[in-house]
Design a protein around this motif. Structure first.
Motif, PDB file in Angstrom:
ATOM      1  N   LYS A 116      49.229  48.838  43.570  1.00 52.44           N
ATOM      2  CA  LYS A 116      49.314  47.977  44.753  1.00 52.44           C
ATOM      3  C   LYS A 116      48.135  48.237  45.699  1.00 52.44           C
ATOM      4  CE  LYS A 116      52.617  47.051  48.485  1.00 52.44           C
ATOM      5  NZ  LYS A 116      53.929  47.437  49.020  1.00 52.44           N
ATOM      6  N   LYS A 117      47.835  49.527  45.944  1.00 54.43           N
ATOM      7  CA  LYS A 117      46.724  49.880  46.823  1.00 54.43           C
ATOM      8  C   LYS A 117      45.388  49.460  46.228  1.00 54.43           C
ATOM      9  CE  LYS A 117      48.935  53.793  49.119  1.00 54.43           C
ATOM     10  NZ  LYS A 117      48.930  55.239  49.323  1.00 54.43           N
ATOM     11  N   ALA A 118      45.225  49.677  44.917  1.00 54.11           N
ATOM     12  CA  ALA A 118      43.969  49.309  44.254  1.00 54.11           C
ATOM     13  C   ALA A 118      43.768  47.796  44.296  1.00 54.11           C
ATOM     14  CB  ALA A 118      43.970  49.813  42.811  1.00 54.11           C
ATOM     15  N   LYS A 119      44.834  47.043  44.083  1.00 51.95           N
ATOM     16  CA  LYS A 119      44.756  45.588  44.111  1.00 51.95           C
ATOM     17  C   LYS A 119      44.331  45.103  45.497  1.00 51.95           C
ATOM     18  CE  LYS A 119      47.592  41.601  42.863  1.00 51.95           C
ATOM     19  NZ  LYS A 119      48.921  41.165  42.434  1.00 51.95           N
ATOM     20  N   LYS A 120      44.890  45.714  46.529  1.00 52.86           N
ATOM     21  CA  LYS A 120      44.552  45.344  47.906  1.00 52.86           C
ATOM     22  C   LYS A 120      43.085  45.668  48.202  1.00 52.86           C
ATOM     23  CE  LYS A 120      46.076  45.968  52.676  1.00 52.86           C
ATOM     24  NZ  LYS A 120      47.034  46.632  53.558  1.00 52.86           N
ATOM     25  N   ARG A 121      42.644  46.873  47.787  1.00 50.41           N
ATOM     26  CA  ARG A 121      41.247  47.258  48.017  1.00 50.41           C
ATOM     27  C   ARG A 121      40.287  46.343  47.269  1.00 50.41           C
ATOM     28  NH1 ARG A 121      40.101  53.515  47.561  1.00 50.41           N
ATOM     29  NH2 ARG A 121      38.156  52.805  48.471  1.00 50.41           N
ATOM     30  N   ALA A 122      40.634  45.989  46.031  1.00 49.68           N
ATOM     31  CA  ALA A 122      39.785  45.101  45.243  1.00 49.68           C
ATOM     32  C   ALA A 122      39.683  43.740  45.921  1.00 49.68           C
ATOM     33  CB  ALA A 122      40.342  44.957  43.831  1.00 49.68           C
ATOM     34  N   LYS A 123      40.806  43.235  46.392  1.00 52.54           N
ATOM     35  CA  LYS A 123      40.815  41.932  47.063  1.00 52.54           C
ATOM     36  C   LYS A 123      39.951  41.982  48.326  1.00 52.54           C
ATOM     37  CE  LYS A 123      43.870  38.399  48.929  1.00 52.54           C
ATOM     38  NZ  LYS A 123      45.242  38.030  49.269  1.00 52.54           N
ATOM     39  N   ASN A 124      40.076  43.077  49.094  1.00 51.25           N
ATOM     40  CA  ASN A 124      39.281  43.233  50.316  1.00 51.25           C
ATOM     41  C   ASN A 124      37.785  43.285  50.025  1.00 51.25           C
ATOM     42  OD1 ASN A 124      41.574  43.232  51.904  1.00 51.25           O
ATOM     43  ND2 ASN A 124      41.685  45.453  52.070  1.00 51.25           N
ATOM     44  N   LYS A 125      37.425  43.744  48.830  1.00 47.71           N
ATOM     45  CA  LYS A 125      36.007  43.830  48.448  1.00 47.71           C
ATOM     46  C   LYS A 125      35.540  42.578  47.717  1.00 47.71           C
ATOM     47  CE  LYS A 125      35.859  48.814  48.268  1.00 47.71           C
ATOM     48  NZ  LYS A 125      34.708  49.673  48.241  1.00 47.71           N
ATOM     49  N   GLY A 126      36.435  41.604  47.563  1.00 49.20           N
ATOM     50  CA  GLY A 126      36.071  40.361  46.908  1.00 49.20           C
ATOM     51  C   GLY A 126      36.025  40.445  45.394  1.00 49.20           C
ATOM     52  N   LEU A 127      36.676  41.446  44.822  1.00 49.25           N
ATOM     53  CA  LEU A 127      36.695  41.602  43.370  1.00 49.25           C
ATOM     54  C   LEU A 127      37.844  40.805  42.757  1.00 49.25           C
ATOM     55  CD1 LEU A 127      36.131  45.457  43.197  1.00 49.25           C
ATOM     56  CD2 LEU A 127      34.432  43.687  42.775  1.00 49.25           C
ATOM     57  N   THR A 128      37.600  40.273  41.583  1.00 53.13           N
ATOM     58  CA  THR A 128      38.647  39.558  40.849  1.00 53.13           C
ATOM     59  C   THR A 128      39.344  40.539  39.901  1.00 53.13           C
ATOM     60  OG1 THR A 128      37.222  38.984  38.993  1.00 53.13           O
ATOM     61  CG2 THR A 128      37.251  37.455  40.873  1.00 53.13           C
ATOM     62  N   ALA A 129      40.440  40.084  39.317  1.00 49.88           N
ATOM     63  CA  ALA A 129      41.157  40.907  38.336  1.00 49.88           C
ATOM     64  C   ALA A 129      40.245  41.235  37.159  1.00 49.88           C
ATOM     65  CB  ALA A 129      42.412  40.194  37.861  1.00 49.88           C
ATOM     66  N   LYS A 130      39.387  40.267  36.783  1.00 52.25           N
ATOM     67  CA  LYS A 130      38.454  40.488  35.679  1.00 52.25           C
ATOM     68  C   LYS A 130      37.435  41.571  36.034  1.00 52.25           C
ATOM     69  CE  LYS A 130      37.471  37.206  32.160  1.00 52.25           C
ATOM     70  NZ  LYS A 130      36.985  35.973  31.693  1.00 52.25           N
ATOM     71  N   ASP A 131      36.980  41.565  37.286  1.00 50.00           N
ATOM     72  CA  ASP A 131      36.039  42.589  37.744  1.00 50.00           C
ATOM     73  C   ASP A 131      36.673  43.978  37.636  1.00 50.00           C
ATOM     74  OD1 ASP A 131      34.155  40.634  38.509  1.00 50.00           O
ATOM     75  OD2 ASP A 131      34.971  40.519  40.549  1.00 50.00           O
ATOM     76  N   VAL A 132      37.911  44.076  38.087  1.00 54.19           N
ATOM     77  CA  VAL A 132      38.621  45.358  38.064  1.00 54.19           C
ATOM     78  C   VAL A 132      38.821  45.813  36.625  1.00 54.19           C
ATOM     79  CG1 VAL A 132      40.789  46.517  38.647  1.00 54.19           C
ATOM     80  CG2 VAL A 132      39.733  44.954  40.289  1.00 54.19           C
ATOM     81  N   GLU A 133      39.206  44.893  35.751  1.00 51.45           N
ATOM     82  CA  GLU A 133      39.404  45.225  34.336  1.00 51.45           C
ATOM     83  C   GLU A 133      38.104  45.760  33.719  1.00 51.45           C
ATOM     84  OE1 GLU A 133      40.823  42.873  30.368  1.00 51.45           O
ATOM     85  OE2 GLU A 133      41.787  42.329  32.260  1.00 51.45           O
ATOM     86  N   LYS A 134      36.985  45.126  34.081  1.00 53.91           N
ATOM     87  CA  LYS A 134      35.684  45.563  33.576  1.00 53.91           C
ATOM     88  C   LYS A 134      35.358  46.977  34.063  1.00 53.91           C
ATOM     89  CE  LYS A 134      30.804  44.385  33.466  1.00 53.91           C
ATOM     90  NZ  LYS A 134      29.724  43.662  34.097  1.00 53.91           N
TER      91      LYS A 134
END
Length: 84
Positions: free
Chosen positions: A53-71
């Motif tokens: 949950k925290k990682a998803k929020k941080r990724a969203k705040n940085k403008g990262l997509t789910a694909k970016d995070v997966e990469k």
């Protein structure tokens, strides 16, 4: 006197009680050991869910997509020799 464990009494529906007894017997464990493991697993799952949950929020705040995070995760696995 230092107590190593604390007895806890709780009720289960009959079908769950039978399942617990069956699993304990099948795994050659006591019911207590089985419940300890289930609670440890539950605790670990809750921690992982909170981290996600925290990682998803941080990724969203940085403008990262789910694909970016997966990469990023895949790159980390490759770096550590843990390819999928």
């Amino acid at each position: 006197m230092n107590k190593k464990s604390e007895a806890v009494i709780f009720s289960l529906p009959p079908d769950i009680g039978k399942l617990v007894l069956h699993l304990a017997k099948a795994e050659h464990r006591t019911v207590s050991e089985l419940i300890h493991e289930a609670l440890r697993q539950y605790s670990s799952m809750k921690i992982l869910m909170e981290l996600h949950k925290k990682a998803k929020k941080r990724a969203k705040n940085k403008g990262l997509t789910a694909k970016d995070v997966e990469k990023i995760i895949d790159e980390g696995r490759e770096y550590r020799g843990l390819k999928r």
